[in-house]
Design an enzyme around this catalytic site. Structure first.
Site, PDB file in Angstrom:
ATOM      1  N   GLY A  47      -4.807   0.994   0.504  1.00 46.99           N
ATOM      2  CA  GLY A  47      -3.781   1.606  -0.358  1.00 46.99           C
ATOM      3  C   GLY A  47      -3.669   1.070  -1.767  1.00 46.99           C
ATOM      4  N   GLU A 102      -0.418  -5.251  -3.372  1.00 51.09           N
ATOM      5  CA  GLU A 102      -0.126  -4.284  -2.299  1.00 51.09           C
ATOM      6  C   GLU A 102       0.351  -2.961  -2.887  1.00 51.09           C
ATOM      7  OE1 GLU A 102      -0.296  -3.117   0.500  1.00 51.09           O
ATOM      8  OE2 GLU A 102       0.228  -4.439   2.144  1.00 51.09           O
ATOM      9  N   ASP A 103       0.149  -1.887  -2.155  1.00 47.48           N
ATOM     10  CA  ASP A 103       0.691  -0.598  -2.574  1.00 47.48           C
ATOM     11  C   ASP A 103       2.204  -0.542  -2.343  1.00 47.48           C
ATOM     12  OD1 ASP A 103       0.405  -0.663   0.201  1.00 47.48           O
ATOM     13  OD2 ASP A 103      -0.600   1.281   0.354  1.00 47.48           O
ATOM     14  N   ASP A 106       7.082  -2.217   3.018  1.00 43.52           N
ATOM     15  CA  ASP A 106       7.968  -1.333   3.770  1.00 43.52           C
ATOM     16  C   ASP A 106       8.821  -2.219   4.687  1.00 43.52           C
ATOM     17  OD1 ASP A 106       8.978   0.990   4.946  1.00 43.52           O
ATOM     18  OD2 ASP A 106       7.248   1.304   6.212  1.00 43.52           O
ATOM     19  N   THR A 107       8.415  -2.449   5.928  1.00 44.66           N
ATOM     20  CA  THR A 107       9.161  -3.375   6.793  1.00 44.66           C
ATOM     21  C   THR A 107       8.934  -4.824   6.365  1.00 44.66           C
ATOM     22  OG1 THR A 107       7.324  -3.602   8.342  1.00 44.66           O
ATOM     23  CG2 THR A 107       8.915  -1.840   8.786  1.00 44.66           C
ATOM     24  N   GLY A 108       7.820  -5.083   5.694  1.00 43.11           N
ATOM     25  CA  GLY A 108       7.472  -6.458   5.305  1.00 43.11           C
ATOM     26  C   GLY A 108       6.608  -7.166   6.342  1.00 43.11           C
ATOM     27  N   THR A 110       3.547  -6.554   7.469  1.00 44.79           N
ATOM     28  CA  THR A 110       2.164  -6.763   7.038  1.00 44.79           C
ATOM     29  C   THR A 110       2.083  -7.951   6.078  1.00 44.79           C
ATOM     30  OG1 THR A 110       1.780  -4.388   7.212  1.00 44.79           O
ATOM     31  CG2 THR A 110       0.173  -5.648   5.945  1.00 44.79           C
ATOM     32  N   LYS A 134      10.480  -0.487  -0.221  1.00 41.88           N
ATOM     33  CA  LYS A 134      11.523   0.320   0.435  1.00 41.88           C
ATOM     34  C   LYS A 134      12.539  -0.627   1.058  1.00 41.88           C
ATOM     35  CE  LYS A 134       8.658   3.953   2.344  1.00 41.88           C
ATOM     36  NZ  LYS A 134       8.151   4.487   3.611  1.00 41.88           N
ATOM     37  N   PHE A 155       8.591   8.813   3.079  1.00 44.71           N
ATOM     38  CA  PHE A 155       7.160   8.537   3.222  1.00 44.71           C
ATOM     39  C   PHE A 155       6.442   9.080   1.992  1.00 44.71           C
ATOM     40  CE2 PHE A 155       2.826   9.124   4.722  1.00 44.71           C
ATOM     41  CZ  PHE A 155       2.601   7.893   5.317  1.00 44.71           C
ATOM     42  N   ASP A 162      -1.905   7.137   1.442  1.00 40.92           N
ATOM     43  CA  ASP A 162      -2.469   8.290   2.141  1.00 40.92           C
ATOM     44  C   ASP A 162      -1.467   8.972   3.069  1.00 40.92           C
ATOM     45  OD1 ASP A 162      -2.421   6.141   4.082  1.00 40.92           O
ATOM     46  OD2 ASP A 162      -3.667   7.428   5.350  1.00 40.92           O
ATOM     47  N   ARG A 168      -5.042  10.110  -1.125  1.00 38.19           N
ATOM     48  CA  ARG A 168      -5.021   8.859  -1.887  1.00 38.19           C
ATOM     49  C   ARG A 168      -5.374   9.121  -3.349  1.00 38.19           C
ATOM     50  NH1 ARG A 168      -4.834   4.525   1.790  1.00 38.19           N
ATOM     51  NH2 ARG A 168      -5.890   4.895   3.770  1.00 38.19           N
TER      52      ARG A 168
HETATM   53  P1  5GP Z   1       4.913  -2.769   6.364  1.00 34.25           P
HETATM   54  O1  5GP Z   1       4.142  -3.711   7.218  1.00 34.25           O
HETATM   55  O2  5GP Z   1       5.564  -3.423   5.161  1.00 34.25           O
HETATM   56  O3  5GP Z   1       5.904  -1.979   7.172  1.00 34.25           O
HETATM   57  O4  5GP Z   1       3.923  -1.645   5.874  1.00 34.25           O
HETATM   58  C1  5GP Z   1       2.948  -1.895   4.959  1.00 34.25           C
HETATM   59  C2  5GP Z   1       1.898  -0.791   4.957  1.00 34.25           C
HETATM   60  O5  5GP Z   1       2.338   0.415   5.578  1.00 34.25           O
HETATM   61  C3  5GP Z   1       1.601  -0.395   3.529  1.00 34.25           C
HETATM   62  O6  5GP Z   1       0.637  -1.254   2.962  1.00 34.25           O
HETATM   63  C4  5GP Z   1       1.127   1.030   3.673  1.00 34.25           C
HETATM   64  O7  5GP Z   1      -0.245   1.041   3.979  1.00 34.25           O
HETATM   65  C5  5GP Z   1       1.899   1.560   4.868  1.00 34.25           C
HETATM   66  N1  5GP Z   1       3.085   2.335   4.406  1.00 34.25           N
HETATM   67  C6  5GP Z   1       4.369   1.946   4.429  1.00 34.25           C
HETATM   68  N2  5GP Z   1       5.179   2.892   3.905  1.00 34.25           N
HETATM   69  C7  5GP Z   1       4.364   3.898   3.520  1.00 34.25           C
HETATM   70  C8  5GP Z   1       4.600   5.172   2.869  1.00 34.25           C
HETATM   71  O8  5GP Z   1       5.720   5.584   2.519  1.00 34.25           O
HETATM   72  N3  5GP Z   1       3.501   5.947   2.637  1.00 34.25           N
HETATM   73  C9  5GP Z   1       2.249   5.545   2.983  1.00 34.25           C
HETATM   74  N4  5GP Z   1       1.244   6.395   2.706  1.00 34.25           N
HETATM   75  N5  5GP Z   1       1.986   4.371   3.591  1.00 34.25           N
HETATM   76  C10 5GP Z   1       3.046   3.548   3.846  1.00 34.25           C
END
Ligand code: 5GP
Length: 183
Positions: A47, A102-103, A106-108, A110, A134, A155, A162, A168
């Site tokens: 991403g 990072e792109d 979200d939850t943090g 990753t 987010k 989303f 993607d 993308r």
């Molecule tokens: P986390 O572990 O913070 O929940 O998620 C991180 C990964 O989830 C991001 O690097 C991304 O690849 C994917 N992701 C989270 N939210 C979105 C979103 O709104 N759109 C897309 N396309 N990917 C997301």
């Protein structure tokens, strides 16, 4: 006519808005680091590839570029909490300053996994650059040193992000407001 259906995508950040903000982040990074110390920008695949490409060109320092492949989602839009390393760094980061690019946080989950993983490799420091955040979805608090934009719990697609491995290459960030892929 573009390949995507413009009626089915709400644009959140257009090309000009993205490029202006990324220029500012690049200036901050340039001010925060020294040209005399090793700095590596690590893009989290897939991403972040466009964000990294634009951000590193906005940084006026001699940086090394590397990539880490991580996968947490599969094809679903929900975080599984399970992170898989699909491609490791190509060179050691020991003694180097690292900026993880990072792109979106979200939850943090990753990023929390990634920070733990990188810390075991003895870098000089680790900071985070994320284009999007987010806050409504936070499960683990992640300090984002260079943040592009906070977004609501939607989303998003485009500019590296993607939907089902497509879109993308949209030059902007948007939200799909139709049923199915807006293609
Ligand atoms: P986390 O572990 O913070 O929940 O998620 C991180 C990964 O989830 C991001 O690097 C991304 O690849 C994917 N992701 C989270 N939210 C979105 C979103 O709104 N759109 C897309 N396309 N990917 C997301």
């Amino acid at each position: 006519m573009p390949f995507y259906n413009t009626d089915k995508i709400d644009v959140l950040f257009d090309e000009e808005t993205l490029s202006q903000r990324i220029r500012q982040l690049g200036e901050q990074i340039t001010a925060d680091y020294s040209a005399d110390e090793p700095l590596v920008m690590v893009g989290v695949l897939k991403g972040s590839f466009l964000f990294l490409a634009d951000l590193c060109r906005a940084v006026d320092l001699p940086v090394e570029i590397d990539f880490l492949g991580l996968s947490s989602y599969g094809d679903s839009e929900q975080s599984s909490g399970v992170v898989r390393v699909t491609q490791d760094l190509s060179r050691s980061i020991e003694g180097k300053h690292v900026i993880v690019v990072e792109d979106i946080v979200d939850t943090g989950l990753t990023m929390a996994y990634l920070l733990e993983n990188l810390a075991t490799r003895n870098p000089a420091s680790v900071k985070i650059a994320s284009l999007l955040h987010k806050p409504a979805r936070t499960k683990v608090d992640i300090p984002i040193d260079y943040l592009g934009f906070e977004i609501p719990d939607r989303f998003v697609i485009g500019y590296g992000l993607d939907s089902q491995n497509k879109l993308r290459n949209l030059p902007f960030i948007g939200v799909n407001v139709g049923d199915g892929l807006p293609i």
